[in-house]
Design a protein around this motif. Structure first.
Motif, short mmCIF file in Angstrom:
data_model
loop_
_atom_site.label_atom_id
_atom_site.label_comp_id
_atom_site.label_asym_id
_atom_site.label_seq_id
_atom_site.Cartn_x
_atom_site.Cartn_y
_atom_site.Cartn_z
N ILE A 1 13.85 -28.60 -7.68
CA ILE A 1 13.71 -27.89 -6.23
C ILE A 1 13.84 -26.50 -6.58
O ILE A 1 13.38 -25.64 -5.53
CB ILE A 1 15.23 -28.52 -5.63
N THR A 2 14.58 -25.79 -7.34
CA THR A 2 14.76 -24.46 -7.69
C THR A 2 13.34 -23.86 -8.09
O THR A 2 12.92 -22.84 -7.44
CB THR A 2 15.85 -24.32 -8.98
N THR A 3 12.67 -24.41 -8.71
CA THR A 3 11.36 -23.98 -8.94
C THR A 3 10.30 -23.84 -7.75
O THR A 3 9.77 -23.00 -7.61
CB THR A 3 10.64 -24.63 -10.15
N GLY A 4 10.67 -24.83 -7.11
CA GLY A 4 9.64 -25.10 -5.88
C GLY A 4 9.94 -24.03 -4.61
O GLY A 4 9.26 -23.23 -4.35
N LEU A 5 11.32 -23.77 -4.72
CA LEU A 5 11.85 -22.72 -3.75
C LEU A 5 11.62 -21.40 -4.17
O LEU A 5 11.64 -20.50 -3.32
CB LEU A 5 13.41 -23.09 -3.40
N GLN A 6 11.52 -21.08 -5.40
CA GLN A 6 11.62 -19.64 -5.66
C GLN A 6 10.12 -19.13 -5.36
O GLN A 6 10.08 -17.85 -5.47
CB GLN A 6 11.42 -19.72 -7.41
N THR A 7 9.12 -20.04 -4.97
CA THR A 7 8.01 -19.21 -4.40
C THR A 7 8.17 -18.79 -3.01
O THR A 7 7.01 -17.94 -2.59
CB THR A 7 6.79 -20.26 -4.44
N ARG A 8 9.31 -19.06 -2.30
CA ARG A 8 9.53 -18.72 -0.98
C ARG A 8 10.92 -18.18 -0.76
O ARG A 8 10.99 -17.15 0.21
CB ARG A 8 9.74 -20.09 0.02
N ALA B 1 20.08 -20.16 -6.40
CA ALA B 1 21.09 -20.35 -7.41
C ALA B 1 22.58 -20.17 -6.93
O ALA B 1 23.41 -21.02 -7.11
CB ALA B 1 20.86 -19.44 -8.75
N ALA B 2 22.68 -19.04 -6.20
CA ALA B 2 24.17 -18.98 -5.67
C ALA B 2 24.16 -19.89 -4.55
O ALA B 2 25.48 -20.55 -4.64
CB ALA B 2 23.77 -17.32 -4.68
N ALA B 3 23.33 -20.38 -3.63
CA ALA B 3 23.60 -21.62 -2.93
C ALA B 3 24.06 -22.81 -3.50
O ALA B 3 24.93 -23.65 -3.42
CB ALA B 3 22.45 -21.77 -1.93
N ILE B 4 23.21 -23.11 -4.84
CA ILE B 4 23.60 -24.18 -5.27
C ILE B 4 24.87 -24.17 -6.15
O ILE B 4 25.58 -25.24 -6.25
CB ILE B 4 22.42 -24.55 -6.41
N PHE B 5 25.11 -23.01 -6.86
CA PHE B 5 26.26 -23.07 -7.42
C PHE B 5 27.64 -23.12 -6.34
O PHE B 5 28.74 -23.61 -6.73
CB PHE B 5 26.69 -21.45 -8.01
N PHE C 1 23.31 -28.72 -12.04
CA PHE C 1 23.59 -28.96 -13.48
C PHE C 1 22.67 -28.31 -14.52
O PHE C 1 23.14 -27.58 -15.66
CB PHE C 1 23.56 -30.32 -13.83
N GLY C 2 21.32 -28.31 -14.19
CA GLY C 2 20.35 -27.34 -15.10
C GLY C 2 19.87 -26.37 -14.66
O GLY C 2 18.87 -25.63 -15.24
N ILE C 3 20.15 -25.72 -13.45
CA ILE C 3 19.27 -24.70 -12.95
C ILE C 3 19.47 -23.20 -13.69
O ILE C 3 18.81 -22.25 -13.49
CB ILE C 3 19.53 -24.51 -11.43
N ALA C 4 20.57 -23.03 -14.36
CA ALA C 4 20.93 -21.72 -14.89
C ALA C 4 19.77 -21.37 -15.93
O ALA C 4 19.30 -20.22 -16.18
CB ALA C 4 22.35 -21.82 -15.54
N LEU D 1 26.18 -13.88 -7.95
CA LEU D 1 24.59 -13.93 -7.73
C LEU D 1 24.26 -13.21 -6.29
O LEU D 1 23.33 -12.43 -6.16
CB LEU D 1 24.01 -15.16 -7.91
N LEU D 2 25.13 -13.20 -5.36
CA LEU D 2 25.09 -12.64 -4.05
C LEU D 2 25.00 -11.26 -4.14
O LEU D 2 24.06 -10.60 -3.58
CB LEU D 2 26.05 -12.97 -3.12
N ALA D 3 25.84 -10.60 -5.10
CA ALA D 3 26.10 -9.33 -5.23
C ALA D 3 24.95 -8.77 -6.14
O ALA D 3 24.49 -7.85 -5.74
CB ALA D 3 27.31 -8.98 -5.84
N TYR D 4 24.39 -9.47 -7.08
CA TYR D 4 23.45 -9.04 -7.80
C TYR D 4 22.03 -8.85 -6.73
O TYR D 4 21.43 -7.97 -7.02
CB TYR D 4 22.98 -10.22 -8.78
N HIS D 5 21.88 -9.93 -6.07
CA HIS D 5 20.67 -9.78 -4.96
C HIS D 5 20.55 -8.71 -4.22
O HIS D 5 19.67 -8.09 -3.60
CB HIS D 5 20.90 -11.10 -4.23
N ARG D 6 21.89 -8.07 -3.78
CA ARG D 6 22.04 -6.94 -2.72
C ARG D 6 21.82 -5.77 -3.55
O ARG D 6 21.49 -4.77 -2.77
CB ARG D 6 23.32 -7.25 -2.21
N LEU D 7 21.71 -5.70 -4.76
CA LEU D 7 21.65 -4.33 -5.46
C LEU D 7 20.33 -4.07 -5.74
O LEU D 7 19.31 -4.92 -5.78
CB LEU D 7 22.36 -4.63 -7.02
#
Length: 410
Positions: free
Chosen positions: A286-293, A300-304, A335-338, A404-410
């Motif tokens: 799921i994560t790899t598929g969504l990374q294109t969009r 990752a933040a949403a899943i965490f 469980f394994g997305i990190a 990760l939310l804070a990371y994305h905003r920087l």
């Protein structure tokens, strides 16, 4: 979010069918060595625990501490290994590491005391830092430099295959121990690992993953690392993946025990915990598929955050079978997305020239937390109850999500 141009030296990709084919041969080889490596050097330990403790006249806790020691040693070695990978590539390091690992497993089969066991597992920790995911990811990141889609697919393929290590090696090790005893079983596993990993690392991997990386001097690489570690984004990644690693480690160790505590049968508890391996593959897909969009940090933040909600609800809804299933599903998706998200984020911001060094810095914190968090969780469960443990895991998941939310905003 800033791009790799912020601190990294750009390295254009060169593509080509022959290069792509060689890259996927490297991925295939690493998929084999990571599956066997995790199976032999990590997952098999739980099968050996009881017979070793009986043979060495030690408690289970004394023997289990050997694995914790191994993980801590691997964490301490991670920065040095990362620098070596950036400077020299993976072939020599992973070949030497696989020789060391096979020899250490052979020595493991001959231990006669707890002190000898600890010494052997200190060596296994060094070997693990050289041959497991951190090193394999660095090889793939270096080879697929400039090919973001290829890198994402390669990391996904590697982690999906290696994700079945426990499913393969727990029953295999159990069968070997039952048939031959734990010492002979270790001889078989040492031979299996050595015969697979040593030639694959020596013959399939390249000394340098990309020609462009040779043009990056050690001084330039040090500048990239220094610039990264002086700024907030790097430390937000440290916080996020250390918190998540501790949360995942605690649930790996205590989930079965806690489900039984909630009133479920041992068989059902083990079955639900077994879903975590399957769900880790699902989460990576799921994560790899969504990374294109979508941005990887937001995914990752949403899943965490979902993991935090799931574990917070477990004491309330987990007494029923549907409630327990739902909570395990929610937590298991992350469980394994990190393992596939961190390389994407590091390369996206800092490039590939110092990837392994930066990854090793983060691993010092995250891997150490994976080793120590379960010990703290067990102590907390004994003193205050499992509800507090689940609350602590939920807080850790929330911290990872907000970082990760804070990371994305920087």
């Amino acid at each position: 979010m800033s791009t790799a141009a912020e601190t990294a030296i750009p390295a254009p990709g060169d593509g080509g069918q022959s290069r792509s084919g060689r890259g996927w041969r490297i991925v295939a080889a690493l998929a084999v060595t990571q599956t066997i490596g995790y199976g032999v050097l990590y997952y098999a330990f739980s099968v050996f625990l009881a017979p070793m403790a009986a043979d060495l006249r030690a408690s289970n806790a004394q023997v289990a501490a050997a694995l914790t020691l191994s993980i801590l040693i691997a964490a301490l070695c991670a920065p040095l290994v990362g620098r070596r990978l950036d400077a020299r590539g993976g072939r020599g390091l992973m070949t030497v590491g696989s020789v060391l690992a096979a020899a250490a497993v052979l020595a493991w089969s001959r231990v006669e005391s707890v002190a000898q066991l600890y010494a052997v597992f200190a060596v296994i920790g060094i070997a693990c830092s050289m041959v497991l995911y951190e090193s394999a990811f660095a090889v793939i990141v270096g080879w697929f430099d400039g090919d973001e889609r290829g890198r994402a697919n390669a990391l996904l393929a590697l982690t999906v295959v290696a994700g079945f290590a426990s499913s393969i090696f727990l029953p295999l090790t159990g069968l070997l121990v039952e048939s031959y005893g734990w010492r002979q079983a270790l001889l078989v596993l040492a031979a299996l690992y050595g015969l697979a990993a040593i030639p694959l690392h020596a013959l399939v991997l390249c000394r340098r993953e990309r020609a462009e990386r040779r043009s990056v001097t050690s001084g330039q690489r040090a500048e990239i690392v220094a610039a990264a570690t002086r700024r907030r984004p790097f430390w937000l990644l440290v916080i996020a993946f250390t918190a998540n690693g501790g949360a995942v480690s605690v649930m790996s160790v205590l989930l079965i025990t806690y489900l039984i505590h909630l009133g479920h049968s041992p068989v059902l508890a083990a079955t639900l915990a077994g879903l975590l391996g399957v769900l880790s593959v699902t989460g990576r897909l799921i994560t790899t598929g969504l990374q294109t969009r979508l941005p990887a940090a937001l995914i990752a933040a949403a899943i965490f955050a979902l993991q935090g909600v799931a574990v917070l609800l477990l004491p309330l809804a987990g007494r029923s079978v549907p409630g327990a299933v739902g909570c395990v599903l929610g937590f298991g998706l992350g469980f394994g997305i990190a393992s596939i998200t961190l390389p994407h984020l590091l390369v996206g911001r800092y490039g590939t020239a110092a990837y392994a060094t930066l990854s090793g810095r983060i691993a010092t914190f995250s891997v150490a937390d994976k080793a120590l968090a379960p010990l703290g969780a067990v102590a907390l469960a004994e003193s205050a109850g499992y509800g507090w443990v689940m609350g602590a895991v939920a807080v850790a998941s929330a911290i990872a999500a907000f970082a990760l939310l804070a990371y994305h905003r920087l």
